[in-house]
Design a protein around this motif. Structure first.
Motif, mmCIF file in Angstrom:
data_model
loop_
_atom_site.group_PDB
_atom_site.id
_atom_site.type_symbol
_atom_site.label_atom_id
_atom_site.label_comp_id
_atom_site.label_asym_id
_atom_site.label_seq_id
_atom_site.Cartn_x
_atom_site.Cartn_y
_atom_site.Cartn_z
ATOM 1 N N ASP A 177 -2.392 0.346 -1.394
ATOM 2 C CA ASP A 177 -2.713 -0.594 -0.319
ATOM 3 C C ASP A 177 -3.150 -1.950 -0.852
ATOM 4 O O ASP A 177 -3.208 -2.929 -0.104
ATOM 5 C CB ASP A 177 -3.813 -0.011 0.568
ATOM 6 N N ARG A 178 -3.489 -2.035 -2.158
ATOM 7 C CA ARG A 178 -3.953 -3.295 -2.754
ATOM 8 C C ARG A 178 -3.447 -3.403 -4.197
ATOM 9 O O ARG A 178 -4.223 -3.547 -5.134
ATOM 10 C CB ARG A 178 -5.481 -3.358 -2.745
ATOM 11 N N ARG A 179 -2.161 -3.337 -4.371
ATOM 12 C CA ARG A 179 -1.582 -3.311 -5.721
ATOM 13 C C ARG A 179 -1.973 -4.537 -6.531
ATOM 14 O O ARG A 179 -2.361 -4.443 -7.696
ATOM 15 C CB ARG A 179 -0.056 -3.240 -5.626
ATOM 16 N N GLY A 180 -1.831 -5.715 -5.940
ATOM 17 C CA GLY A 180 -2.119 -6.934 -6.670
ATOM 18 C C GLY A 180 -3.577 -7.024 -7.078
ATOM 19 O O GLY A 180 -3.898 -7.359 -8.223
ATOM 20 N N MET A 181 -4.478 -6.726 -6.155
ATOM 21 C CA MET A 181 -5.903 -6.788 -6.456
ATOM 22 C C MET A 181 -6.273 -5.841 -7.580
ATOM 23 O O MET A 181 -7.049 -6.186 -8.481
ATOM 24 C CB MET A 181 -6.721 -6.437 -5.208
ATOM 25 N N GLY A 244 1.986 12.297 -4.826
ATOM 26 C CA GLY A 244 2.080 12.079 -3.391
ATOM 27 C C GLY A 244 0.799 11.607 -2.731
ATOM 28 O O GLY A 244 0.751 11.452 -1.507
ATOM 29 N N TRP A 245 -0.238 11.343 -3.518
ATOM 30 C CA TRP A 245 -1.522 10.931 -2.934
ATOM 31 C C TRP A 245 -1.407 9.543 -2.320
ATOM 32 O O TRP A 245 -0.676 8.677 -2.799
ATOM 33 C CB TRP A 245 -2.592 10.907 -4.022
ATOM 34 N N ARG A 246 -2.158 9.347 -1.230
ATOM 35 C CA ARG A 246 -2.317 8.029 -0.648
ATOM 36 C C ARG A 246 -3.709 7.951 -0.035
ATOM 37 O O ARG A 246 -4.295 8.991 0.303
ATOM 38 C CB ARG A 246 -1.249 7.728 0.395
ATOM 39 N N PRO A 247 -4.283 6.752 0.080
ATOM 40 C CA PRO A 247 -5.643 6.640 0.619
ATOM 41 C C PRO A 247 -5.745 7.270 2.000
ATOM 42 O O PRO A 247 -4.819 7.180 2.812
ATOM 43 C CB PRO A 247 -5.879 5.129 0.677
ATOM 44 N N ILE A 508 -5.872 21.416 -1.957
ATOM 45 C CA ILE A 508 -5.568 20.521 -0.857
ATOM 46 C C ILE A 508 -6.815 20.345 -0.002
ATOM 47 O O ILE A 508 -7.412 21.298 0.476
ATOM 48 C CB ILE A 508 -4.417 21.080 0.014
ATOM 49 N N GLY A 509 -7.220 19.127 0.178
ATOM 50 C CA GLY A 509 -8.409 18.825 0.961
ATOM 51 C C GLY A 509 -8.099 18.816 2.441
ATOM 52 O O GLY A 509 -7.009 19.146 2.884
ATOM 53 N N PRO A 510 -9.051 18.393 3.263
ATOM 54 C CA PRO A 510 -8.895 18.433 4.699
ATOM 55 C C PRO A 510 -7.965 17.369 5.251
ATOM 56 O O PRO A 510 -7.689 17.357 6.436
ATOM 57 C CB PRO A 510 -10.330 18.184 5.201
ATOM 58 N N SER A 511 -7.480 16.453 4.407
ATOM 59 C CA SER A 511 -6.616 15.393 4.904
ATOM 60 C C SER A 511 -5.448 15.208 3.956
ATOM 61 O O SER A 511 -5.356 15.855 2.920
ATOM 62 C CB SER A 511 -7.398 14.079 5.015
ATOM 63 N N GLY A 512 -4.535 14.299 4.337
ATOM 64 C CA GLY A 512 -3.362 14.030 3.512
ATOM 65 C C GLY A 512 -3.704 13.367 2.191
ATOM 66 O O GLY A 512 -2.817 13.162 1.372
ATOM 67 N N SER A 513 -4.960 13.021 1.968
ATOM 68 C CA SER A 513 -5.336 12.386 0.701
ATOM 69 C C SER A 513 -5.883 13.404 -0.290
ATOM 70 O O SER A 513 -6.507 13.026 -1.280
ATOM 71 C CB SER A 513 -6.374 11.292 0.948
ATOM 72 N N PHE A 514 -5.664 14.701 -0.030
ATOM 73 C CA PHE A 514 -6.112 15.774 -0.921
ATOM 74 C C PHE A 514 -7.626 15.775 -1.120
ATOM 75 O O PHE A 514 -8.122 16.087 -2.202
ATOM 76 C CB PHE A 514 -5.417 15.695 -2.285
ATOM 77 N N GLY A 515 -8.333 15.379 -0.110
ATOM 78 C CA GLY A 515 -9.789 15.375 -0.197
ATOM 79 C C GLY A 515 -10.366 14.192 -0.950
ATOM 80 O O GLY A 515 -11.556 14.145 -1.219
#
Length: 552
Positions: A177-181, A244-247, A508-515
């Motif tokens: 979400d903030r590659r440049g930063m 496959g992780w994403r925030p 696997i955590g409770p959300s798509g971000s693997f916890g």
């Protein structure tokens, strides 16, 4: 270090201590621990920019009157002499070796880095950079210049390359979400390393100096040990996200730019695309112009403004006496220090801005604004406006630094993130090329002007400014030609899944971000940032203090 033990990994089986599988993040990990780990490495290897602080002391390492035969030394005999002091020009080759080896090692071992992960690459980088400095210390003790070349220049240069690219793909994957930063934060550290290392080296040399020793070899050993601790802390602080992780809560924008792909190009194919070579040209031309300014900043300011720098506007440079030239040389050193701050700040500012306006538009800004400023520079010099002249070149140097920090995100946008670290490593050959082209072009133009009878002053640099503007115009064309890749270059989903198999989430955590959430400044993160932030702030304070003392 505070950022080394940050997960609750279970270390089982045959997984090695440095292996990639060992550093897959677990639920609850805070991604904001990764940037300070990268900074810990980049702030150490960034001392390469400040190594010239050792040249003058080393050129006087042997006390007493020089043997008359020393005046006939050539480069080959200088490498092995034990009875003559070294020349600054011979020592300066270490600086050249730094950046040639940086580009070459990043290109050669970038693919290896992607396979083994950032921890092992960071570990090897620390061993090479710090080990090379220790070998250089041995070269000082035995007064063997070839040992310094091999140690600091060659071995250390390999460490520079591996350390420089070690965090790139990792940070881009942690901050989609903030590659440049994210890349800006790390690469800012490389630009800031000399701000910490140069004054630290001066302090240590003064501490160790005696009647019989210049204190350099002791300083090398002390700095190698300090850097090794910091770099190991950074290497063991690295974590990679599960495949496959994403925030948490973040999805790629529905109206995403066509310039940003979510597919991946294999390393073996990246250099076969015209886009790779266009971006290579973009970086090379931007850096060539900027590095040329860095190399001539001090003499340029002195020769253009001459006596006006010390309240004597009627005196040209050739009319100044030795004492007055020494005064303006000191002021010009402050100008160089101020430019270094713009260089560092630009790495974070422009890379962060690129997240908002896009990488291609950021480079459009670099080239268009750079062309305008270079073209205006002769006019500002003729006007005698020191403030506007300094501001113009400050902005130019901010874009020089910003170009380095923005390029990894540009590559990720075009080629995907799977091999971005290795692709970035190959692209750094553009830096090695620019490091030769920029200074050579600028220096030869200046010498040609002097040979033509042009006196030191604004006219001496007018042609140079226009040629640098022309180089940026070529970069503008190259940037305009960059287009999204066609589908034939991207790997299939099955091929990507096979490559990512080693990074599958352990749970696997409770959300798509693997916890693993977006993270924030919890206690560990604050401590990690303090470890790297306090030395960086000290370096900024020292630079500002000396700069404004010199200019005011």
């Amino acid at each position: 270090m505070a950022f080394a033990g940050t997960t609750n990994e279970d270390l089982t089986g045959s997984v090695g201590f440095l292996d990639k599988e060992r550093i897959v993040a677990r639920p609850g990990f805070n991604r904001w621990l990764v940037p300070p780990a990268a900074l810990a490495i980049h702030l150490c290897i960034g001392m390469a920019y400040g190594f010239s602080v050792f040249w003058l002391p080393l050129s006087k390492a042997l006390p007493g009157t020089a043997d008359p035969s020393c005046s006939s030394l050539n480069l080959l005999s200088a490498l092995v002499t034990t009875t003559c002091n070294w020349r600054v020009a011979d020592l300066g080759w270490i600086y050249t070796l730094f950046f040639v080896l940086l580009g070459c090692s990043a290109a050669i071992w970038g693919g290896w880095l992607e396979r083994v992960g950032p921890r092992k690459a960071g570990f090897v980088s620390a061993c090479c950079w710090c080990g090379g400095i220790l070998v250089a210390a041995l070269g000082v003790i035995t007064h063997q210049l070839w040992l310094m070349w091999v140690g600091a220049g060659v071995i250390g240069g390999v460490g520079l390359g591996l350390g420089y690219i070690s965090p790139v793909s990792t940070l881009i994957k942690w901050f989609p979400d903030r590659r440049g930063m994210a890349t800006g934060m790390a690469i800012m550290g490389f630009g800031g390393g000399a701000m910490i290392g140069a004054p630290l080296a001066n302090l240590l040399m003064n501490y160790f100096k005696t009647d019989t020793s210049i204190g350099v070899w002791q300083t090398f050993i002390a700095m190698a040990l300090i850097y090794f601790c910091f770099m190991m802390g950074g290497a063991f602080g690295y974590r990679i996200p599960p495949a496959g992780w994403r925030p948490e809560g973040w999805t790629p924008p529905a109206s995403k730019s066509t310039m940003i792909t979510h597919k991946h190009v294999h390393l073996r194919n990246a250099h076969k695309t015209p886009q790779f070579w266009l971006i290579w040209a973009v970086l090379c031309l931007n850096v060539s112009a900027g590095i040329g300014v860095i190399g001539m900043a001090s003499p340029m300011l002195q020769e253009i403004f001459a006596g006006s720098l010390i309240g004597l506007p009627d005196l040209s440079f050739s009319q100044l006496d030795a004492g007055q030239k020494a005064q303006i040389a000191t002021i010009a050193a402050g100008f160089a220090g101020l430019l270094s701050l713009f260089n560092i700040g630009g790495r974070f500012f422009w890379a962060s801005l690129s997240d908002k306006i896009g990488r291609k538009n950021t480079y459009y800004t670099f080239f268009v604004l750079g062309i305008v400023l270079y073209a205006l520079a002769p006019t500002l010099a003729d006007m005698g406006s020191k403030a506007l002249f300094v501001l113009a070149f400050g902005v130019i140097l901010s874009m020089y630094g910003g170009g380095f920090a923005t390029i990894p995100a540009y590559l990720a946008d075009i080629f995907g993130t799977q091999f971005v670290g290795a692709i970035h490593g190959r692209l750094l050959t553009a830096w090695a090329t620019a490091g030769i082209v920029g200074p050579v072009v600028v220096n030869y133009i200046r010498e040609a002007q002097i040979a033509a009878g042009v006196a030191p002053g604004p006219a001496l640099y007018t042609g140079t400014m226009y040629i640098l503007a022309g180089m940026l115009a070529l970069g503008l064309v190259a940037n305009a030609l960059v287009r999204p890749l066609s589908d034939k270059w991207f790997m299939s989903d099955e091929e990507v899944a096979s490559l990512q198999a080693k990074s599958v989430a352990a749970s696997i955590g409770p959300s798509g971000s693997f916890g693993i959430g977006r993270g924030g400044l919890d206690g560990k993160a604050v401590l990690a940032w303090a470890v790297v932030g306090i030395p960086l702030l000290w370096g900024v304070w020292v630079t500002l203090k000396s700069t404004f003392a010199l200019l005011g």
